[in-house]
Design a protein around this motif. Structure first.
Motif, PDB file in Angstrom:
ATOM      1  N   MET A 143       1.165  -3.326 -19.822  1.00 24.43           N
ATOM      2  CA  MET A 143      -0.020  -3.958 -19.229  1.00 24.43           C
ATOM      3  C   MET A 143       0.334  -4.545 -17.855  1.00 24.43           C
ATOM      4  SD  MET A 143      -2.417  -6.970 -20.795  1.00 24.43           S
ATOM      5  CE  MET A 143      -3.823  -7.585 -19.887  1.00 24.43           C
ATOM      6  N   VAL A 144      -0.511  -4.252 -16.873  1.00 28.62           N
ATOM      7  CA  VAL A 144      -0.249  -4.707 -15.514  1.00 28.62           C
ATOM      8  C   VAL A 144      -0.663  -6.165 -15.375  1.00 28.62           C
ATOM      9  CG1 VAL A 144      -0.789  -4.345 -13.096  1.00 28.62           C
ATOM     10  CG2 VAL A 144      -0.608  -2.385 -14.628  1.00 28.62           C
ATOM     11  N   GLU A 145       0.234  -6.982 -14.841  1.00 29.72           N
ATOM     12  CA  GLU A 145      -0.081  -8.392 -14.624  1.00 29.72           C
ATOM     13  C   GLU A 145      -0.907  -8.557 -13.357  1.00 29.72           C
ATOM     14  OE1 GLU A 145       3.547 -10.506 -14.533  1.00 29.72           O
ATOM     15  OE2 GLU A 145       4.003 -10.188 -16.648  1.00 29.72           O
ATOM     16  N   GLY A 146      -1.644  -9.668 -13.288  1.00 32.74           N
ATOM     17  CA  GLY A 146      -2.456  -9.951 -12.125  1.00 32.74           C
ATOM     18  C   GLY A 146      -3.913  -9.589 -12.359  1.00 32.74           C
ATOM     19  N   THR A 147      -4.737  -9.903 -11.382  1.00 32.58           N
ATOM     20  CA  THR A 147      -6.170  -9.642 -11.462  1.00 32.58           C
ATOM     21  C   THR A 147      -6.515  -8.377 -10.696  1.00 32.58           C
ATOM     22  OG1 THR A 147      -6.637 -12.014 -11.588  1.00 32.58           O
ATOM     23  CG2 THR A 147      -8.451 -10.574 -10.959  1.00 32.58           C
ATOM     24  N   LEU A 148      -7.275  -7.496 -11.329  1.00 31.75           N
ATOM     25  CA  LEU A 148      -7.719  -6.279 -10.658  1.00 31.75           C
ATOM     26  C   LEU A 148      -8.729  -6.659  -9.575  1.00 31.75           C
ATOM     27  CD1 LEU A 148      -7.865  -3.135 -10.544  1.00 31.75           C
ATOM     28  CD2 LEU A 148      -9.757  -3.303 -12.181  1.00 31.75           C
ATOM     29  N   ILE A 149      -8.419  -6.308  -8.316  1.00 37.41           N
ATOM     30  CA  ILE A 149      -9.328  -6.647  -7.220  1.00 37.41           C
ATOM     31  C   ILE A 149      -9.962  -5.418  -6.583  1.00 37.41           C
ATOM     32  CG2 ILE A 149      -8.182  -8.824  -6.685  1.00 37.41           C
ATOM     33  CD1 ILE A 149      -6.809  -7.405  -4.324  1.00 37.41           C
ATOM     34  N   TYR A 150      -9.444  -4.234  -6.901  1.00 36.21           N
ATOM     35  CA  TYR A 150     -10.026  -3.011  -6.336  1.00 36.21           C
ATOM     36  C   TYR A 150      -9.620  -1.819  -7.192  1.00 36.21           C
ATOM     37  CZ  TYR A 150     -10.704   1.013  -3.242  1.00 36.21           C
ATOM     38  OH  TYR A 150     -11.079   2.227  -2.730  1.00 36.21           O
ATOM     39  N   GLU A 151     -10.565  -0.924  -7.410  1.00 33.27           N
ATOM     40  CA  GLU A 151     -10.244   0.335  -8.080  1.00 33.27           C
ATOM     41  C   GLU A 151     -10.888   1.472  -7.306  1.00 33.27           C
ATOM     42  OE1 GLU A 151     -10.123   2.499 -12.449  1.00 33.27           O
ATOM     43  OE2 GLU A 151     -10.930   0.476 -12.259  1.00 33.27           O
ATOM     44  N   GLY A 152     -10.043   2.357  -6.797  1.00 34.48           N
ATOM     45  CA  GLY A 152     -10.526   3.507  -6.048  1.00 34.48           C
ATOM     46  C   GLY A 152     -10.433   4.769  -6.882  1.00 34.48           C
TER      47      GLY A 152
END
Length: 235
Positions: free
Chosen positions: A1-10
Motif C-alpha cells: 500500500m502506497v503511503e501518503g495522500t493521492l493528489i493526482y491520477e492520470g
C-alpha cells in the motif's frame, strides 16, 4: 500500500504526498491508453518498465546538466520527484515526419525534417490537448516570453541529448513529448516522464519501438518495452 495522500491520477501515473512537502511519490501504472483515452487496457508489467526506462533517461539528462524533477527510483513502480507546478503546455519535438504531423500535412511517414520542429499543445484532456502558439500562451498568461524562450531552447538541448542516448542502442528518435514545471522558487525544470509512452522510436528496420505498437496493434507492448530496457541495461 502506497503511503501518503493521492493528489493526482492520470492515464499512466498516480501522485502521492510524502512527509516532505516538496517531494512527491510517483506510481507508474500498468494502464495503457491511446486516442485521448478512447482506447484503454491494463498491460502487465508496463508500469515497472516505464519506471525503469524513465529513471535511466532522467539520470542521463541530469548528468548532462539538465535540471529535472527526478530524485530517485524507490521501487519497481515508484519514483520520488520534486514537487512542481506543471505548466499546462505539452512540448513536442519532432525530428522525423510521423504521427499527427504526417496526417495534418498529408505527408508520408519517415522523411527527416531539415531542422527539429517544436510544437506546443495546451494540456487539457477535456479539450483534447489543442495546438497552441506563443501568442495564445501569452494571452492566456500561461508563461512569459522569457519562459517560452527558455522552454524552447531547453527542449532542443534535450532533443540533442536524447538522440545520442537512443542512438547508443540503435534506435532513431523520431519525436517525443515533454512537460515542464515551476519549483516553489519559480525555477522551470523538466518534469513528468520520458518513456516509450511519450517517445516515438524506430529501430534500424523501421519497426516501431514505442506506444505505437499498442496504438496501431503492431505487437506486444510489454515485449517491446522489455527489449528497450534490456538494451539499456546492457549498454
Amino acid at each position: 500500500m502506497v503511503e501518503g495522500t493521492l493528489i493526482y491520477e492520470g492515464k499512466a501515473k498516480q501522485l502521492y504526498t510524502t512527509t516532505d512537502d516538496d517531494v512527491l511519490r510517483v506510481v507508474y501504472l500498468n494502464q495503457a491508453t491511446a486516442f485521448n483515452g478512447q482506447k484503454k487496457d491494463q498491460i502487465t508489467g508496463k508500469g515497472a518498465l516505464n519506471n525503469a526506462i524513465s529513471t535511466r533517461v532522467f539520470e542521463y539528462l541530469a548528468a548532462a546538466g539538465i535540471k529535472t524533477h527526478f530524485i530517485k527510483k524507490v521501487s519497481e513502480t515508484e519514483q520520488l520527484n520534486q514537487r512542481v507546478s506543471i505548466i499546462p503546455i505539452e512540448v513536442v519535438v519532432r525530428n522525423v515526419i510521423a504521427g499527427s504531423f504526417a496526417k495534418k500535412f498529408g505527408l508520408e511517414e519517415g522523411g527527416v525534417l531539415t531542422t527539429p520542429v517544436v510544437e506546443f499543445y495546451y494540456k487539457s484532456d477535456e479539450l483534447a490537448d489543442p495546438f497552441i502558439n506563443d501568442d495564445q500562451v501569452f494571452a492566456l498568461d500561461i508563461a512569459s516570453p522569457a519562459e517560452i524562450a527558455f522552454i524552447k531552447a531547453e527542449s532542443l538541448k534535450i532533443n540533442t541529448l536524447l538522440q545520442k542516448f537512443w542512438a547508443a542502442i540503435d534506435l532513431k528518435l523520431v519525436d517525443f513529448k515533454i512537460e515542464f514545471g515551476r519549483t516553489n522558487q519559480g525555477t522551470i525544470i523538466l518534469a513528468d516522464e520520458i518513456s516509450p509512452d511519450s517517445t516515438r522510436l524506430w529501430d534500424a528496420q523501421g519497426n516501431h519501438m514505442d506506444k505505437d505498437v499498442y496504438r496501431r496493434n503492431l505487437g506486444d507492448l510489454t515485449e517491446t518495452y522489455t527489449k528497450i530496457l534490456d538494451a539499456l541495461e546492457a549498454k
